[in-house]
Design an enzyme around this catalytic site. Sequence first.
Site, mmCIF file in Angstrom:
data_model
loop_
_atom_site.group_PDB
_atom_site.id
_atom_site.type_symbol
_atom_site.label_atom_id
_atom_site.label_comp_id
_atom_site.label_asym_id
_atom_site.label_seq_id
_atom_site.Cartn_x
_atom_site.Cartn_y
_atom_site.Cartn_z
ATOM 1 N N LYS A 252 0.862 -1.184 0.000
ATOM 2 C CA LYS A 252 0.000 0.000 0.000
ATOM 3 C C LYS A 252 0.898 1.234 0.000
ATOM 4 O O LYS A 252 1.723 1.408 0.901
ATOM 5 C CB LYS A 252 -0.915 0.009 1.230
ATOM 6 N N LYS A 264 -10.138 13.211 7.659
ATOM 7 C CA LYS A 264 -9.710 12.839 9.010
ATOM 8 C C LYS A 264 -9.686 14.059 9.917
ATOM 9 O O LYS A 264 -9.611 15.202 9.448
ATOM 10 C CB LYS A 264 -8.290 12.241 8.949
ATOM 11 N N ASP A 275 1.609 6.382 5.516
ATOM 12 C CA ASP A 275 0.631 5.465 4.928
ATOM 13 C C ASP A 275 1.136 4.771 3.661
ATOM 14 O O ASP A 275 0.390 4.048 3.006
ATOM 15 C CB ASP A 275 -0.683 6.218 4.666
ATOM 16 N N ASP A 334 -12.181 7.150 3.402
ATOM 17 C CA ASP A 334 -10.996 6.955 4.243
ATOM 18 C C ASP A 334 -10.601 5.476 4.306
ATOM 19 O O ASP A 334 -9.527 5.148 4.811
ATOM 20 C CB ASP A 334 -11.268 7.510 5.646
ATOM 21 N N ARG A 338 -7.596 -0.409 0.964
ATOM 22 C CA ARG A 338 -8.131 -1.651 0.392
ATOM 23 C C ARG A 338 -8.529 -1.458 -1.062
ATOM 24 O O ARG A 338 -8.558 -2.420 -1.831
ATOM 25 C CB ARG A 338 -9.304 -2.143 1.256
HETATM 26 N N1 BES Z 1 -4.238 4.646 6.843
HETATM 27 C C1 BES Z 1 -5.385 4.416 7.633
HETATM 28 C C2 BES Z 1 -5.142 3.410 8.760
HETATM 29 C C3 BES Z 1 -4.194 3.846 9.842
HETATM 30 C C4 BES Z 1 -4.677 4.488 10.975
HETATM 31 C C5 BES Z 1 -2.844 3.552 9.754
HETATM 32 C C6 BES Z 1 -3.780 4.865 11.975
HETATM 33 C C7 BES Z 1 -1.965 3.926 10.758
HETATM 34 C C8 BES Z 1 -2.445 4.579 11.879
HETATM 35 C C9 BES Z 1 -6.516 3.868 6.762
HETATM 36 O O1 BES Z 1 -6.522 4.317 5.459
HETATM 37 C C10 BES Z 1 -7.783 4.299 7.378
HETATM 38 O O2 BES Z 1 -8.057 5.467 7.392
HETATM 39 N N2 BES Z 1 -8.571 3.333 7.867
HETATM 40 C C11 BES Z 1 -9.810 3.617 8.469
HETATM 41 C C12 BES Z 1 -10.800 2.575 7.977
HETATM 42 C C13 BES Z 1 -12.223 2.883 8.325
HETATM 43 C C14 BES Z 1 -12.705 4.100 7.579
HETATM 44 C C15 BES Z 1 -13.072 1.680 7.972
HETATM 45 C C16 BES Z 1 -9.626 3.528 9.970
HETATM 46 O O3 BES Z 1 -8.845 2.698 10.443
HETATM 47 O O4 BES Z 1 -10.244 4.322 10.680
HETATM 48 ZN ZN ZN Z 2 -4.780 4.913 4.668
HETATM 49 MN MN MN Z 3 -7.644 6.109 5.199
#
Ligand code: BES
Ligand code: ZN
Ligand code: MN
Length: 483
Positions: A252, A264, A275, A334, A338
């Site tokens: 990724k 965010k 990321d 967000d 995936r």
């Molecule tokens: N890059 C983030 C996940 C992340 C969060 C990595 C904190 C490292 C530290 C990912 O793209 C994300 O935002 N995931 C969301 C998914 C949700 C919207 C289903 C999350 O984890 O809140």
């Molecule tokens: Zn992310």
């Molecule tokens: Mn995200």
Amino acid sequence: MPNQLTISSINVVFSADDNTTAAKDRPVTPNELETLGVTNDFLAASGFEGNINQTALLPEQDAVVIAVGLGNEEMTAAAGRSSAAALWHASKHLDSLTSLLPLAIASELGAEVALQAVVEGMLLASYSYDELKGTRENNPNLQQVTLVVPDGVDSTTVLQKAEAVADGIALSRDLVNRPGGSLSAIQLADEAMAVADKRDLEIEVWDRERLVDEQCGGIIGVNAGSLEEPRLIRLTWRPKGESRGTLHFVGKGITFDTGGLNLKTFEGMKEMKIDMGGAAAVIGAMGAIAAYAPDLTVIGTCCCTDNQPGPTATKPGDVLNIRNGKTVEVLNTDAEGRLVLADGLSLAAEDQPDLIVDLATLTGACLVALGQRYAGLMGNNEDAISKVQIAANKANERMWHLPLPSEYRKQLDSEIADLQNIGSGRFGGTLVAGLFLQEFVDETPWVHLDIAGPVTTDETEGEFPKGATGFGVRTLIEIVNNW
Ligand code: BES
Ligand code: ZN
Ligand code: MN
């Protein structure tokens, strides 16, 4: 390279030729300890108990003499690296150092493994991210290291391997530590091209137009709100002779994750330059793997773009067409990792490799579940899972096997498309993300590593300075070397 210490400042001498201090291939005797000033009084006063990672300056010596604790546990390459890191921290303000550490751990590890561990430990401990610093203060002085090894070690080969591994990890750290504004997908591709050049890897880079042609709707959809172009990067190691099989790593590569229109918060966004940690691990590992020249085909695919909320951004409710023909309703912009991985995994599965491993800073939920030290590990094939676990153990990278419960799959059912990109429930976000990815690998043996936690560390420990760790590089190297 960012290492304060480079391989060119490391010099290897054989114990037979060495005329420094007590360079003999055996432990120091109690009498010799007395003459080195290590009396019971000294031990009591200094608190030095010989524990692993403990160091002490020995008193009343002409030159500075440093004792390095090795503990009571079985010596491993990982323990050797962290002892070497402790030694670097204790000696970094000296001008030069001669060390018997490789000799001391060679009887347990073998001379080559011992030397490689010590060199890697010192190089990695001396890493610091200073490419954006205008002034450089308080730099360590240590520039000349002499390591004493048992006679007959092929030190040239060992040093080359150690350098390749340390370079791969340092590059991965640099890319993760670099701010989003200084590392676009195009710049990330440039970095991969430099690795390909240096290590003789094949490289292919797809721009936006090509990604559209190739029906990579996940990457295009995530990129839609950005002014920067996306890139798909593919590095390939092809053996000179016959290939015993094909391994495909997918990373990724979100160079900055604002969340997109599902923006965010300040707290959630401030660290999102990390990321692209999955892509960084793949690029770093590919360089090191090439130096080992395996008789396997190894491919690394990185799905790179930033995730921005510009006026043309994908909107919640929009539907994307993924490379493998499946459609995805984007209910939360967000959950973008995936979406880009869906294309990357589809592409990897098309060639039916023997194993796919993806690495991604995918879910905050994985941090909640496992904390900062452990990656979440999921997969569709017991044999593939155990191979990755064995490699991770050897690499000393902590991973915990999580399930992919088919009962949860219905949370991803969409009213209008094949899938939606977030689960309808509140819980188990890491597993639901894993189930989503599983839709894009067919029956190919596949392991997913959620590295949201261990991609960085909050405190310096052993050969890991605060910040990016380079997590994943070592496991990928071990997977290839054990295959
Ligand atoms: N890059 C983030 C996940 C992340 C969060 C990595 C904190 C490292 C530290 C990912 O793209 C994300 O935002 N995931 C969301 C998914 C949700 C919207 C289903 C999350 O984890 O809140
Ligand atoms: Zn992310
Ligand atoms: Mn995200």
